[in-house]
Design a protein around this motif. Structure first.
Motif, PDB file in Angstrom:
ATOM      1  N   PHE A 100       0.450   3.816   8.683  1.00  0.00           N
ATOM      2  CA  PHE A 100       1.148   4.219   7.461  1.00  0.00           C
ATOM      3  C   PHE A 100       1.107   3.135   6.391  1.00  0.00           C
ATOM      4  CE2 PHE A 100       3.260   6.562  10.893  1.00  0.00           C
ATOM      5  CZ  PHE A 100       3.066   7.869  10.450  1.00  0.00           C
ATOM      6  N   LYS A 101       0.288   2.098   6.607  1.00  0.00           N
ATOM      7  CA  LYS A 101       0.241   1.011   5.641  1.00  0.00           C
ATOM      8  C   LYS A 101      -0.542   1.438   4.405  1.00  0.00           C
ATOM      9  CE  LYS A 101      -0.532  -3.967   5.455  1.00  0.00           C
ATOM     10  NZ  LYS A 101      -1.025  -5.166   6.176  1.00  0.00           N
ATOM     11  N   SER A 102      -0.115   0.937   3.265  1.00  0.00           N
ATOM     12  CA  SER A 102      -0.729   1.322   2.000  1.00  0.00           C
ATOM     13  C   SER A 102      -2.133   0.741   1.893  1.00  0.00           C
ATOM     14  CB  SER A 102       0.136   0.833   0.830  1.00  0.00           C
ATOM     15  OG  SER A 102      -0.541   0.999  -0.390  1.00  0.00           O
ATOM     16  N   LYS A 103      -3.095   1.566   1.528  1.00  0.00           N
ATOM     17  CA  LYS A 103      -4.461   1.094   1.331  1.00  0.00           C
ATOM     18  C   LYS A 103      -4.545   0.132   0.158  1.00  0.00           C
ATOM     19  CE  LYS A 103      -5.949   3.744   4.626  1.00  0.00           C
ATOM     20  NZ  LYS A 103      -6.409   3.143   5.915  1.00  0.00           N
ATOM     21  N   PHE A 104      -3.733   0.366  -0.871  1.00  0.00           N
ATOM     22  CA  PHE A 104      -3.748  -0.523  -2.030  1.00  0.00           C
ATOM     23  C   PHE A 104      -3.276  -1.924  -1.630  1.00  0.00           C
ATOM     24  CE2 PHE A 104      -1.444  -2.425  -5.607  1.00  0.00           C
ATOM     25  CZ  PHE A 104      -2.475  -2.527  -6.526  1.00  0.00           C
ATOM     26  N   ILE A 105      -2.205  -1.989  -0.812  1.00  0.00           N
ATOM     27  CA  ILE A 105      -1.711  -3.296  -0.364  1.00  0.00           C
ATOM     28  C   ILE A 105      -2.755  -4.001   0.492  1.00  0.00           C
ATOM     29  CG2 ILE A 105       0.054  -4.431   1.038  1.00  0.00           C
ATOM     30  CD1 ILE A 105       2.019  -2.309   0.149  1.00  0.00           C
TER      31      ILE A 105
END
Length: 723
Positions: free
Chosen positions: A104-109
């Motif tokens: 669920f980690k943000s791709k942008f981050i």
């Protein structure tokens, strides 16, 4: 054997002039100094005598090579670090694997973090490249106005012609350069070699003189070494061996030589080169030599030159100017204490002494602090050779507050004993090495598959502060925790013939809820056993302290007065060695005589046969005396015959192995080495049997006469000598 090196051209102000004359190799042995042409001629003379296809090379080299300046070269004497073997890849043998949880980690981050990492890595890489550029610029030699013009001579080795290689010369399969002033070899086609040797004018040896006809714009890396091709190498003298000339097979050799005859190679004008053993063992001029490398200094010494046996010292520095020392490696030889190497970290002040196998304490490595005062409670580590000690001790670490012992391949499966000492001692006695009180002893064991895991002890702890004994058992299959048991030790006054033990003096944990409770009598028996084991463990700890104290005492004596071993076959120092060997032989003979002079009742077995009578008749006394002397004489004969039989048997085996070694064409290298090892052992066995037989022959008559005297002086046979 090395020489002092002069300039190749003989003068620093004229490095482009070829020397006008050369000293002979025999004269060079006396003065121990020469230029590159003289050293190359000397080395080629030795190599030709050993069967090598060697040549003197006259050409051009760099300034650093002609002046033997190695201050910007890496030191080849530094010990090589052993590369750690990568761990074997782990293989997941589980049949069922859980699915990975969703990400669920943000791709942008993630992209921003990766961009930041790349930025940091780029900065680190730029710093490293800048550091490398600065080092390269600092190590770059200054411009040389004589570049490409400095005259120099070195040695060329070429492969021998087919069917002419004998001995070590057959190992040369490619062309090779050898610098005569250092003995370092260089492959001609390597780019680094082209920076050292810039061009070749000619080469020569005892057969001919060849002029280089090739272009040296790329230094020596592109040269061809086919001396029979006149387009590449023009030979100067006629009459050279046929195999070195490119002629037709049907051409008559004598006709060809007469047609090309105009000059022949002159005969040698020097005496045979013989290097005395004393000079060869001295190795360097005056027995010592100093070489400077990049941030490193090497001091070399001949064997037996220094009283401590030092033969090599490698000192590393932090700067190029050799000011601040960082590390020192010292190598020794012929030390009676077995010391072969000592590594000193000057920054951390740590010393590691390495010993060869053969010491009585089987020490392999001793690591300690340089400012150590030599007491038992100081921090140090001692490693032992594996499989040499009866207790299988492999490593011992000592600290003011703890000690650790590592074991290998013990029958009781113990592999570690950790001892913790109390920080303060209530009673301190001077010169008492056991003054530290024990806080606890922790012992670890390998798994014993013959016992269930809940009964197999993994960790055993004797806690002297809490007065407890704690046991931790091995993991069982399918269990995530370990079974444990704790005993509260009864007071010493209650440990009489019958141990006082109550149920509240022990408690346990078992991960298996269906396990049966322990029998109370079994617990009492186990506690008694543990109390005995505790006493043994304490004895082992105190024994280790005593062993370290003895080791340090012996080591202090060895360092204060080092002794060097002299081998019996040393042609220089063999007089003292032979005197010592003869003293040992005389000591053994004296010991044998003392054994005979001891109180041994030779007649007791013969008196026992007749019932140990108090009074003997003349006939009985005569029979006992004759039987004793005849049996002793027969024992001497039987022993001599046994040695002779062993000698003949060993001789037959040696003859068979030597015959097999002679006809070893189809054997592998391992089989040949095995046969050679058997032959060497058989020769040693024959020599031993020969010495035993000679010693038996020398002492047989003495032993027999001594027995006769003992029998004659025995009062029980006095009837034989009464008048």
């Amino acid at each position: 054997m090395q020489f002092n090196v002069g300039l190749c051209a003989g003068a620093a102000s004229e490095p482009v002039i070829v020397p006008k004359h050369l000293y002979s190799p025999t004269y060079l042995l006396r003065i121990r100094r020469g230029n590159s042409f003289e050293l190359a001629t000397f080395l080629v003379s030795l190599l030709l005598g050993l069967g090598y296809n060697a040549y003197v090379v006259s050409g051009y080299a760099s300034r650093e090579q002609t002046l033997c300046d190695r201050r910007m070269l890496p030191c080849p004497y530094l010990p090589r670090e052993k590369e750690a073997e990568p761990p074997p890849p782990s293989v997941d043998k589980s049949k069922y694997r859980p699915k990975s949880p969703p990400d669920f980690k943000s791709k942008f981050i993630e992209e921003m973090e990766a961009r930041e990492r790349r930025k940091v890595e780029a900065e680190l890489e730029e710093r490293e490249n800048q550091r490398i550029r600065m080092i390269t610029e600092h190590e770059r030699p200054p411009p040389d106005r004589y570049f490409g013009q400095r005259i120099h001579a070195w040695v060329l080795l070429l492969p021998n012609l087919p069917d002419t290689s004998v001995g070590p010369a057959s190992e040369i399969t490619e062309s090779l350069f050898i610098e005569p002033s250092t003995g370092v070899s260089y492959p001609p086609r390597e780019p680094a070699t082209g920076n050292l040797y810039l061009g070749i004018e000619s080469i020569w040896n005892n057969r001919n003189y060849w002029v280089n006809m090739q272009n040296c714009t790329e230094a020596c890396t592109g040269l061809e070494w086919d001396l029979s091709d006149v387009k590449l190498w023009e030979h100067f003298l006629a009459g050279e061996p046929r195999e070195l000339r490119n002629v037709e097979d049907d051409e008559d050799e004598e006709v060809q030589v007469r047609r090309d005859f105009h000059m022949v190679m002159p005969a040698s004008y020097v005496e045979r080169i013989e290097i005395p053993y004393e000079d060869y063992e001295l190795r360097y001029p005056n027995g010592k030599k100093t070489i400077y490398f990049k941030k490193c200094r090497v001091d070399l010494y001949g064997p037996y030159l220094r009283p401590d046996g030092l033969i090599e010292r490698v000192t590393q520095y932090r700067e190029y100017e050799y000011r601040t020392r960082t590390f020192i490696n010292e190598y020794f030889s012929n030390r009676s204490d077995g010391l072969v190497r000592s590594d000193k970290d000057v920054v951390k002040e740590i010393v590691s002494d390495h010993y060869a196998l053969g010491r009585k304490d089987f020490c392999k490595v001793h690591q300690y602090f340089a400012n150590s005062s030599g007491t038992v409670d100081e921090e140090r580590t001692i490693e032992f050779y594996a499989g040499r000690r009866f207790d299988e001790l492999r490593r011992m670490k000592m600290n003011p507050f703890y000690a650790s012992q590592d074991y290998e391949n013990r029958d009781d499966r113990l592999y570690n004993r950790f001892v913790e000492f109390s920080p303060y001692s209530e009673e301190y006695v001077e010169n008492n090495i056991h003054y530290r009180n024990l806080a606890k002893i922790v012992e670890k064991f390998h798994r014993n598959e013959e016992l269930p895991a809940s009964k197999d002890v993994a960790v055993r702890e004797f806690n002297f502060v809490d007065n407890e004994i704690r046991l931790t058992y091995h993991y069982d299959v399918g269990e995530y925790t370990q079974a444990t048991r704790t005993f509260i030790k009864p007071p010493v006054t209650e440990r009489g013939d019958k141990l006082v033990f109550t149920p509240d003096m022990t408690y346990a944990y078992n991960p298996n809820p269906l396990a049966l409770p322990e029998n109370f009598d079994d617990l009492i028996e186990e506690l008694e056993k543990l109390l005995n084991e505790e006493e043994l463990s304490v004895m082992q700890v105190r024994k280790a302290e005593s062993e370290i104290f003895k080791f340090l005492s012996v080591r202090a004596k060895e360092y204060s007065k080092p002794e060097l071993e002299v081998y019996a076959f040393d042609p220089i120092r063999n007089e003292e060695a032979l005197a010592g060997l003869m003293a040992k032989v005389e000591k053994l003979k004296a010991q044998s005589k003392r054994e005979l002079e001891g109180k041994v009742d030779f007649l007791q077995p013969y008196f026992a046969r007749i019932g140990n009578l108090k009074y003997l008749t003349l006939k009985q006394a005569t029979e006992i005396r004759d039987a004793c002397l005849n049996d002793f004489k027969q024992a001497l004969v039987n022993r001599a015959n046994h040695i002779l039989r062993e000698f003949e048997k060993c001789s037959d085996e040696l003859e068979n192995w030597q015959s097999a070694l002679t006809n070893s064409e189809g054997m592998s290298k391992e089989e040949k080495e095995s046969l050679l090892e058997k032959v060497n052992k058989a020769n040693l066995r024959l020599r031993t049997l020969e010495v035993r037989l000679a010693r038996h022959r020398d002492l047989a008559s003495f032993r027999y006469n001594r027995v006769v005297e003992i029998v004659k002086s025995d009062k029980r046979l006095s009837i034989l000598y009464e008048r």
